[in-house]
Every structure is written in structure tokens, then in C-alpha cells.
Design a protein around this motif. Sequence first.
Motif, PDB file in Angstrom:
ATOM      1  N   UNK A  90       0.817  -1.207   0.000  1.00 57.03           N
ATOM      2  CA  UNK A  90       0.000   0.000   0.000  1.00 57.03           C
ATOM      3  C   UNK A  90       0.847   1.251   0.000  1.00 57.03           C
ATOM      4  N   UNK A  91       1.925   1.223   0.817  1.00 52.53           N
ATOM      5  CA  UNK A  91       2.813   2.391   0.872  1.00 52.53           C
ATOM      6  C   UNK A  91       3.472   2.610  -0.486  1.00 52.53           C
ATOM      7  N   UNK A  92       3.897   1.491  -1.110  1.00 57.95           N
ATOM      8  CA  UNK A  92       4.520   1.617  -2.426  1.00 57.95           C
ATOM      9  C   UNK A  92       3.526   2.182  -3.436  1.00 57.95           C
ATOM     10  N   UNK A  93       2.288   1.665  -3.399  1.00 60.26           N
ATOM     11  CA  UNK A  93       1.275   2.154  -4.327  1.00 60.26           C
ATOM     12  C   UNK A  93       1.036   3.647  -4.107  1.00 60.26           C
ATOM     13  N   UNK A  94       0.961   4.047  -2.836  1.00 58.75           N
ATOM     14  CA  UNK A  94       0.742   5.461  -2.523  1.00 58.75           C
ATOM     15  C   UNK A  94       1.880   6.309  -3.069  1.00 58.75           C
ATOM     16  N   UNK A  95       3.117   5.793  -2.921  1.00 59.43           N
ATOM     17  CA  UNK A  95       4.266   6.552  -3.413  1.00 59.43           C
ATOM     18  C   UNK A  95       4.194   6.720  -4.922  1.00 59.43           C
ATOM     19  N   UNK A  96       3.810   5.640  -5.620  1.00 55.47           N
ATOM     20  CA  UNK A  96       3.738   5.724  -7.085  1.00 55.47           C
ATOM     21  C   UNK A  96       2.651   6.698  -7.528  1.00 55.47           C
ATOM     22  N   UNK A  97       1.477   6.598  -6.874  1.00 50.18           N
ATOM     23  CA  UNK A  97       0.369   7.491  -7.243  1.00 50.18           C
ATOM     24  C   UNK A  97       0.793   8.944  -7.026  1.00 50.18           C
ATOM     25  N   UNK A  98       1.417   9.203  -5.873  1.00 47.48           N
ATOM     26  CA  UNK A  98       1.865  10.565  -5.594  1.00 47.48           C
ATOM     27  C   UNK A  98       2.881  11.011  -6.629  1.00 47.48           C
ATOM     28  N   UNK A  99       3.761  10.076  -7.013  1.00 51.16           N
ATOM     29  CA  UNK A  99       4.748  10.390  -8.047  1.00 51.16           C
ATOM     30  C   UNK A  99       4.055  10.792  -9.347  1.00 51.16           C
ATOM     31  N   UNK A 100       3.012  10.037  -9.720  1.00 51.68           N
ATOM     32  CA  UNK A 100       2.319  10.327 -10.982  1.00 51.68           C
ATOM     33  C   UNK A 100       1.685  11.714 -10.931  1.00 51.68           C
ATOM     34  N   UNK A 101       0.977  12.000  -9.815  1.00 50.96           N
ATOM     35  CA  UNK A 101       0.321  13.313  -9.711  1.00 50.96           C
ATOM     36  C   UNK A 101       1.346  14.433  -9.764  1.00 50.96           C
ATOM     37  N   UNK A 102       2.453  14.225  -9.070  1.00 53.02           N
ATOM     38  CA  UNK A 102       3.472  15.258  -9.022  1.00 53.02           C
ATOM     39  C   UNK A 102       4.135  15.424 -10.392  1.00 53.02           C
ATOM     40  N   UNK A 103       4.371  14.307 -11.047  1.00 53.18           N
ATOM     41  CA  UNK A 103       5.000  14.310 -12.367  1.00 53.18           C
ATOM     42  C   UNK A 103       4.131  15.046 -13.391  1.00 53.18           C
ATOM     43  N   UNK A 104       2.809  14.786 -13.311  1.00 49.14           N
ATOM     44  CA  UNK A 104       1.896  15.343 -14.300  1.00 49.14           C
ATOM     45  C   UNK A 104       1.549  16.798 -14.038  1.00 49.14           C
ATOM     46  N   UNK A 105       1.906  17.311 -12.869  1.00 47.72           N
ATOM     47  CA  UNK A 105       1.405  18.636 -12.524  1.00 47.72           C
ATOM     48  C   UNK A 105       1.963  19.714 -13.436  1.00 47.72           C
ATOM     49  N   UNK A 106       1.058  20.600 -13.851  1.00 45.66           N
ATOM     50  CA  UNK A 106       1.421  21.630 -14.815  1.00 45.66           C
ATOM     51  C   UNK A 106       1.273  23.015 -14.207  1.00 45.66           C
ATOM     52  N   UNK A 107       0.166  23.203 -13.501  1.00 44.40           N
ATOM     53  CA  UNK A 107      -0.216  24.543 -13.048  1.00 44.40           C
ATOM     54  C   UNK A 107       0.813  25.160 -12.110  1.00 44.40           C
ATOM     55  N   UNK A 108       1.264  24.391 -11.125  1.00 44.30           N
ATOM     56  CA  UNK A 108       2.181  24.959 -10.132  1.00 44.30           C
ATOM     57  C   UNK A 108       3.513  25.311 -10.778  1.00 44.30           C
TER      58      UNK A 108
END
Lengths: 178, 327
Positions: free
Chosen positions: A97-115
Motif C-alpha cells: 500500500x505504501x509503495x502504491x501510494x508513493x507511485x500514485x503521488x509520483x504520478x500526480x506530481x509528475x503530471x502537474x502543470x499549473x504549479x
Amino acid sequence: MDVPRKTDVGFWILSTRMAPPLAILIPLVGFYFTVGIGQGLVGLTVTHLLITLPLIIWIVKGFIDELPDSLEESAMVDGCNRIQALRTVVFPLVAPGVAAAAFIAFIFSWNNYVLALYLTTGASSTLPIAVSNSVGTYSIQWGQLGAAVIVTILPPIVLSLLIRNYLVAGMTMGAVKG
Amino acid sequence: MLGLSAVSERYRKRRDGQPLLNRLEVSDSTLRWIFMLPSIAVLAFISIFPLVRAVWMSLHDWNLTSGKGAFVGFGNYARLLNDPEFFRFEFDPSQPLEFVLSGSVVHQAVYTGFSVTIQLVLGVALAMYLFSLSERWQPIFRTIFVLPMLVTPIATALMWRLMIDGSIGVLNFMLEAVGIAPPAWTSSPVMAMVTVIMVSVWQWTPLVILIVFAGLLSIPESRYEAARVDGAPRWAIFRHVTLPGIKYMIAIALVFRLMRSFRAFPIIETITSHGPGTSTQIMNIQLYRTVFVGTGDAGLGAALGIVLIVLTVGICMSIVRRVGMMQ
């Protein structure tokens, strides 16, 4: 473990994820200029915690809630203290679960454009900004653009396929077990 | 007989070989603060502090680079309400059919309303189709259905901009090949909004599919059997078995789609650059343009930000509380 006002704290953490990042960015940028870091990767990194931290807290919370309390209790009856029980019993069980959370957070952070659009300039641009800047007003190098787009979208897609069983839980912050 | 001291002696010996972290005896009440402090502190810095400061900024004349100006009270909110880019309504009773209703609030309502509704309906339909597939095809189609969601939004936007391009767009070419005159995708206000909603549906319907599909899997087969034994027609099975089973999932999908539609940015800004004029400018984009483009009117922007935060968090949290996501 009982934490005072657990539900309220949970709601607050959830609401930080819901607030639009741009609205939060205005005062933060003012602060960054005051302390002298201005636009740049330091400020961007700190701001990205806003995207990733509530997400990780809620996803991992979902996984820990699923573990029976008796596991931790029996570890403590056998002589573990609280930290030891967490390290040797709870953590290995929620590690996926922790690994999955890390990957999901990575994806959101990677994709972020606005900030990144305001916080980074020139050499410090993140990938989404660089890709979008490569589109000129009058001429577009479609070949280069295509290559840049592929490089941008490949890591999230590969990671998501790796964690596809946890993807639903991740995207809904643990509200849905997929 | 072993005394208590002997037991604790043996206990201590076993602990001595352990790493330091395991030997520490910390009381629960201390430990709960040690565990919570780092994340609470960081979250406070990036959520409570900016929120308070945003309220403070919205009460002042404030420039992003030069800083604080005079105290204006609710002046920024008043300016926002009178700003035709925020809300504009012109109505002449003598000609009731020719009214003007625009501004970022209206665009936001149209964009959010249509895109989220279409995504939910389409998402539920596709999830049910996915559910009806055989074991062999299900994983394949599931991966295909999910892919658009994983594409970086800015890449989606650029891809669609390429596809609907007037001179080299592949979509226009395909439409012409089947004999349909391609529409001017981004040049009229209504068509620009339709295009933006279409791309948003393409990107985010997969999320609804994933969530609703998880819900469909959780409905026990026996309920369908019971309904079939009672001779229920298909629509009645959907209405009374399937729909109650996925009600919670639909609400969760609604929350996450609403949340993200309020912060939509890359797709709209890349495809239509909030135009023509300001006809696809939603609140988030108005906020960005007010503060980070041009003069840097952070006071007005902070006021708009507060309105946006109250709207988003208010709507989403009321749904979250109602469906009991916390349990």
C-alpha cells in the motif's frame, strides 16, 4: 491508537487536497519572495507536498484501517513495544500500500502543470512545461514534440500498469478498494 | 518460581541486541504526537498558513511583486462581483430572448455541469459493458479504457490540439472522408466550450469507469440470481439491484470529478487559450491570469481564490460527509 478529534483532522487533511492549488499558490509565492527563494525548484518542491502528502496519508490510512488491531496487539503481548510492533508487523503488511501510494503521488506530481507554470522558469522548467513551451506560435516541430510527449507520458503509464491493482484505491484516496 | 524482576531482567537482555529504535520505551501519548507532528506541521504550513494569508491579502490592495498596499476591506470582493470577466448578466425585459450571460462563474458552471454529467453517464455505461465482457477480454479492455486517464494532461491537450488543427488535423481529415464538414473547433464560443468538454470527457471518463467497475465487482451474484428468479426485467434489475450497489461509487466518482473540474487548467489553456475572447475562461484560469499574468493583482486574485476554495471544498465535503467516505 486514539488520537483526539481524529475525524476532524481527517476531514481537514482531505480538504487540503480538495482546495484548488492555484488559490493556495498566491500567498505561498508571496512568502517565497519574502524569504528570498522566489521562483525556482525549492519553492516548487515544497508546494508539491500539498499535492502528495494528503494523498499518501489517506491511501496509507485506508490500508492500515484494513489490518485487524489484534495483529498489533498480539505483537505487543509477545514483547514488542509500540515502535517495534509498527516496524516488524504493521509496516511489512502495508508495504504494498505504501509503495502504491508513493507511485500514485509520483504520478500526480509528475503530471502537474499549473504549479510549475509560474514557479519554474527557463532551465528549471519541469517536463510538462518544457513540452508545452516547445510549441511555438508560428511553427511547431511535430517530430520533436511527439518525442517529448512520449517521454512525458511513459513513466506514469508504466508505473500505473505496475500498480494496477491499487490504482482505484490510489485515485480515490482509499475511498474505494478496487 | 520466577520473580517479576527476573522476568524483566530477561526481557531487557533480549532487547539489548536490538537496534536503538526498538529499545526506546515511549509512552503512547508522546508517540502519537511524534507520529503526527511532521505531517501536521507541513500541512499546516501549506494549507492553514496560506489560507489565513489569502484572506488577509484579499482584504488589501496587494501586488504580487511590490507587496502590500492599503487596506480596502471587502473592496476586492466588490470589484470581483462587478468584474464582467467574473459575472456578466445583461437582460432587457423588452427583448427577453436576447440576454447576455457570461463570465468565469457561468463558464465554470457550464463546463463542470456538462463534463461531469457526461463523464458519469458514459462512465457507468462503459463500466457495465466492461463488466459484461468475458474473463478473457475483460483485462485487455480494462487496460485500454484506463489509458487516457494516465496520459499527462498537458500531453492530452497537445495531442488533441494537433488532431483538431485546421490544416493538418487528422480528425478533420477523417470527418471529411465520411462526408461531414468539420466544425470550426475553437473559433466560436459555443464550439470552443464543446471541444473543451469533449477532451475533458476523453481524459477523465476512465476514472469513473474504474471506480464504478470496482463497485460492480462488489455486488454479490446472488442478488442478480434472486432478481432473475423473480422474473424481473432487465431495466428493473439495473434500477433495483445494480444502481443501489454502485450508488456509493458514483458519489465518490462525482466528488473526485467535481474536485478536478474546478481546477481544470492545461486542457483549456492549451486548446482554446481560454478563448475566443474569454468564452472558455473558468474561475481557475481567471485566477491565474489575474495574479500571474500582467500586473499581478494578488488582492483580487486572493479574493477569487477564497471564493473558489469555499465553493470546491464546500460542495465536495458536503457530498463526502453525506456518503460517509470517512467510515
